[in-house]
Design an enzyme around this catalytic site. Structure first.
Site, short mmCIF file in Angstrom:
data_model
loop_
_atom_site.label_atom_id
_atom_site.label_comp_id
_atom_site.label_asym_id
_atom_site.label_seq_id
_atom_site.Cartn_x
_atom_site.Cartn_y
_atom_site.Cartn_z
N LYS A 52 0.84 -1.20 0.00
CA LYS A 52 0.00 0.00 0.00
C LYS A 52 0.87 1.25 0.00
CE LYS A 52 -3.88 -2.53 1.90
NZ LYS A 52 -4.70 -2.98 3.03
N GLN A 96 -4.94 -1.68 9.21
CA GLN A 96 -4.86 -3.02 8.63
C GLN A 96 -5.49 -4.06 9.57
OE1 GLN A 96 -3.76 -3.55 5.50
NE2 GLN A 96 -4.14 -5.73 5.63
N ASP A 119 -11.28 2.50 3.31
CA ASP A 119 -11.61 1.07 3.19
C ASP A 119 -13.12 0.87 2.95
OD1 ASP A 119 -9.51 -0.84 3.39
OD2 ASP A 119 -9.24 -0.36 5.52
#
Ligand code: GUN
Length: 284
Positions: A52, A96, A119
């Site tokens: 990422k 995460q 997200d």
């Protein structure tokens, strides 16, 4: 013999478009910024977070990494989220998953400001996805849609089967296919007649988390098969949820693992971060 769908190629197109728009924003003094939080030492999470950060550099974003020890408390993590919620250099916040067991994932997801939730896990954004009026795309399902669209296969009216009902992939995946007028079935561990249902699918999306779960006898001739799985075998090799070698002979299009859905998830995250930066600067 099926045609391979290259996640590398399709993701590069998405990232190139994001990079072009970012270059324009930078002329106005705006640089999109993504904060990435990782708690603990999960090796798979480490790999994802590195990818990422690398993608951020490729498209011209700033990235800010917060690597916290396993013992971090929920309160400490919430404090960091609050700080990032109020930081104007940060347009997107990604924590995460999975988090260590002593931290309640939903408490963290709910604490991230919906407008920085790249997200699309916050209940507000999940609700938006439900009604089809969303700014942030659920990254993996949206990446899958790009891959299906790259084949030119029409979704409207087709039988679409999603195996897996997670909040991150299965449920939003079904929603996106439904918004495009697919006739959608969600299968899961309690589903009866799984083989029969899957064999009827024109578009089959596997998000189970079990190596080689989808076998040839579960696939219709000419189906589009998308493999969201990312399983590590005992020999260290990465493998998807689909028995690629045998299913490939039947499918019209199929994604490889690695190099299929994985790169798309990251490309869509970049797209969401760009959207967040534009929203925060009142450009959309
Ligand atoms: N863990 C596995 N996939 C994801 C994802 O898309 N986002 C986050 N934050 N964590 C994950």
């Amino acid at each position: 013999m099926s045609k391979l769908i290259s996640g590398k190629e399709v993701s590069l197109k998405v990232k190139n478009q994001v990079a072009e728009e970012t270059a324009e924003l930078k002329k106005q003094g705006i640089t999109p910024g993504l904060a990435v939080i990782i708690v603990g030492n999960d090796p798979a999470s480490r790999v994802y977070v590195n990818s990422k950060k690398k993608a951020c550099a490729e498209v011209g974003f700033n990235s800010y990494e917060y690597a916290l020890p396993e013992e971090t408390t929920q309160e400490e993590l919430l404090e960091l989220v609050e700080k990032l919620n109020n930081d104007n250099n940060v347009n997107g916040i990604l924590c995460q998953l999975p988090l260590p067991k002593h931290i309640e994932e939903n408490a963290i997801i709910n604490a991230i400001k919906a407008e920085k939730d790249v997200d699309a896990f916050h209940p507000f954004n999940v609700g938006k996805i439900m009604i089809g009026e969303y700014a942030f795309l659920p990254c993996t399902p949206a990446g899958v849609m790009e891959l299906i669209d790259s084949t030119g296969v029409e979704i409207s009216g087709k039988s679409c089967v999603v195996i897996g009902r997670s909040n991150i992939v299965g449920k939003p995946m079904a929603m996106l296919l439904l918004h495009r007028s697919g006739t959608v079935t969600i299968c899961h561990s309690k589903t009866q007649n799984l083989q029969e249902i899957c064999r009827n699918a024109d578009i089959l999306v596997a998000a189970v988390g079990r190596a080689n779960f989808v076998t040839e006898d579960m696939v219709k001739d000419g189906a589009v098969v998308i493999d969201v799985g990312m399983n590590r075998l005992e020999n260290g090799k990465l493998c998807g949820d689909v028995d690629f070698e045998n299913v490939e002979k039947k499918a019209s299009y199929i994604t490889p693992v690695p190099g299929g859905v994985g790169p798309m998830t990251i490309a869509m995250l970049m797209k969401n971060t760009l959207t967040a930066a534009k929203m925060h600067n009142k450009l959309i």
